[in-house]
Design a protein around this motif. Structure first.
Motif, short mmCIF file in Angstrom:
data_model
loop_
_atom_site.label_atom_id
_atom_site.label_comp_id
_atom_site.label_asym_id
_atom_site.label_seq_id
_atom_site.Cartn_x
_atom_site.Cartn_y
_atom_site.Cartn_z
N ASN A 78 0.83 -1.20 0.00
CA ASN A 78 0.00 0.00 0.00
C ASN A 78 0.87 1.25 0.00
O ASN A 78 0.61 2.21 -0.74
N HIS A 79 1.91 1.24 0.80
CA HIS A 79 2.78 2.41 0.93
C HIS A 79 3.58 2.67 -0.36
O HIS A 79 3.69 3.81 -0.81
N ILE A 80 4.11 1.61 -0.96
CA ILE A 80 4.97 1.78 -2.13
C ILE A 80 4.18 1.99 -3.42
O ILE A 80 4.49 2.88 -4.22
N TYR A 81 3.13 1.19 -3.61
CA TYR A 81 2.42 1.19 -4.88
C TYR A 81 1.05 1.86 -4.84
O TYR A 81 0.37 1.94 -5.87
N GLY A 82 0.62 2.30 -3.67
CA GLY A 82 -0.67 2.97 -3.58
C GLY A 82 -1.86 2.05 -3.79
O GLY A 82 -2.95 2.51 -4.16
N LEU A 83 -1.67 0.75 -3.55
CA LEU A 83 -2.78 -0.19 -3.70
C LEU A 83 -3.81 0.03 -2.58
O LEU A 83 -3.44 0.23 -1.43
N GLY A 141 -20.13 -8.99 6.22
CA GLY A 141 -18.98 -8.12 6.44
C GLY A 141 -18.08 -8.05 5.22
O GLY A 141 -17.56 -6.98 4.86
N CYS A 142 -17.89 -9.19 4.55
CA CYS A 142 -17.07 -9.22 3.33
C CYS A 142 -17.69 -8.36 2.23
O CYS A 142 -16.99 -7.59 1.56
N VAL A 143 -18.99 -8.51 2.04
CA VAL A 143 -19.67 -7.75 0.99
C VAL A 143 -19.59 -6.26 1.27
O VAL A 143 -19.32 -5.45 0.37
N ARG A 144 -19.79 -5.88 2.53
CA ARG A 144 -19.73 -4.46 2.89
C ARG A 144 -18.32 -3.90 2.69
O ARG A 144 -18.15 -2.75 2.29
N SER A 145 -17.30 -4.72 2.94
CA SER A 145 -15.93 -4.24 2.74
C SER A 145 -15.65 -4.03 1.26
O SER A 145 -14.92 -3.11 0.88
N LEU A 146 -16.23 -4.87 0.40
CA LEU A 146 -16.07 -4.69 -1.05
C LEU A 146 -16.81 -3.44 -1.52
O LEU A 146 -16.31 -2.67 -2.35
N ASP A 147 -18.00 -3.23 -0.98
CA ASP A 147 -18.81 -2.07 -1.39
C ASP A 147 -18.15 -0.74 -1.02
O ASP A 147 -18.41 0.28 -1.67
N THR A 148 -17.33 -0.75 0.02
CA THR A 148 -16.74 0.51 0.51
C THR A 148 -15.26 0.64 0.17
O THR A 148 -14.61 1.60 0.60
N ALA A 149 -14.70 -0.32 -0.56
CA ALA A 149 -13.27 -0.29 -0.88
C ALA A 149 -12.95 0.86 -1.83
O ALA A 149 -13.72 1.17 -2.74
N GLY A 150 -11.80 1.48 -1.62
CA GLY A 150 -11.37 2.55 -2.51
C GLY A 150 -10.62 2.01 -3.72
O GLY A 150 -10.25 0.83 -3.77
N LYS A 151 -10.40 2.86 -4.69
CA LYS A 151 -9.66 2.47 -5.89
C LYS A 151 -8.16 2.57 -5.65
O LYS A 151 -7.70 3.39 -4.88
N SER A 152 -7.42 1.70 -6.33
CA SER A 152 -5.96 1.78 -6.27
C SER A 152 -5.50 2.86 -7.25
O SER A 152 -5.60 2.70 -8.46
N THR A 153 -5.02 3.95 -6.70
CA THR A 153 -4.71 5.12 -7.53
C THR A 153 -3.23 5.24 -7.86
O THR A 153 -2.85 6.09 -8.66
N GLY A 154 -2.39 4.41 -7.26
CA GLY A 154 -0.96 4.55 -7.46
C GLY A 154 -0.31 5.38 -6.38
O GLY A 154 0.91 5.38 -6.22
N SER A 155 -1.12 6.11 -5.63
CA SER A 155 -0.62 6.88 -4.49
C SER A 155 -1.79 7.16 -3.55
O SER A 155 -2.88 7.49 -3.99
N GLY A 156 -1.54 7.01 -2.27
CA GLY A 156 -2.57 7.33 -1.29
C GLY A 156 -3.75 6.39 -1.26
O GLY A 156 -4.84 6.78 -0.85
N GLY A 157 -3.58 5.13 -1.69
CA GLY A 157 -4.67 4.17 -1.64
C GLY A 157 -5.06 3.84 -0.21
O GLY A 157 -4.26 3.95 0.71
#
Length: 233
Positions: A78-83, A141-157
């Motif tokens: 997450n820190h290096i690639y913004g995933l 809980g799994c479904v809700r985590s998918l619904d609220t997940a952010g996009k991998s932007t390359g920075s600040g994910g």
């Protein structure tokens, strides 16, 4: 700007004369500051650990070490690639189509076959307890985590860790009694000391973060969940 999340870890409250933790590293939540500075929170946490003779960053079971390593690796990605990464910590999941090697499953099988079951206890015959969580609640809980997940932007994910548990620990002997009631068969219990493999006496999920961010709310108690499992079995 780099956002850093600090995690407080809930530790099994056992200790040995050597000062090393004898309980496993347990699931925790990101620290909720509540107006306290990080330094004050850290000092308070370290004082409590010192009183208990616990070293919180030294897992004493392979299971705990593997979980901790997985979270460290994903945080690095997450820190290096913004995933955008979400980690879910499941607490003793049970129910239909579950794992045959889990205690509730093997207990049911052996009870019906008239075979003895092995029930572990800790020092001074303390009963083990687990935060048993029904599969339907985990799926929500799994479904809700998918619904609220952010996009991998390359920075600040986004980097998120959630506990998914039931928040109501039940002792293993009580679990067996519930199975006996639903199966209508008395178990042949073989009560023995817990092996020294780093396992812990109890687990108890703090789901405050999952409740706030995911709307996660477990609704199935162990008696109801095991009744559904026995009907399926």
């Amino acid at each position: 700007m780099v956002t850093i999340q600090f995690f407080f870890l809930s530790i099994s409250r056992q200790h040995s004369g050597s000062g090393d933790a004898t309980g496993g590293l347990q699931d925790g939540e990101p620290a909720a500051g509540g107006g306290l500075g990080f330094l004050e929170l850290r000092l308070r946490f370290e004082r409590e650990c010192a009183l208990l003779g616990i070293r919180p960053n030294r897992p004493v079971s392979l299971y705990a070490a593997a979980k901790k390593a997985g979270e460290e690796i994903t945080h690095t990605y997450n820190h290096i690639y913004g995933l955008s990464i979400t980690g879910l910590r499941f607490f003793t999941v049970y129910g239909p189509w579950g794992r045959p090697d889990m205690a509730y499953f093997s207990f049911a099988r052996n009870i019906l076959q008239g075979k003895p079951i092995t029930v572990y206890h800790g020092k001074n015959r303390v009963d083990l307890a687990r935060d048993f969580t029904y599969i339907d609640n985990i799926v929500k809980g799994c479904v809700r985590s998918l619904d609220t997940a952010g996009k991998s932007t390359g920075s600040g994910g986004k980097y998120r860790i959630f506990n998914l548990g039931n928040t109501s620990p039940v002792t293993v002997p009580a679990l067996v009694s519930i199975l006996e009631r639903h199966l209508k068969v008395k178990a042949k219990r073989n009560v023995v000391d817990m092996p020294g493999n780093g396992d812990v006496l109890f687990t108890h999920a703090n789901i405050s973060l999952a409740r706030t961010e995911l709307g996660y709310k477990p609704t199935t108690d162990l008696g109801t969940g095991l009744k559904k499992f026995v009907k399926w079995y």
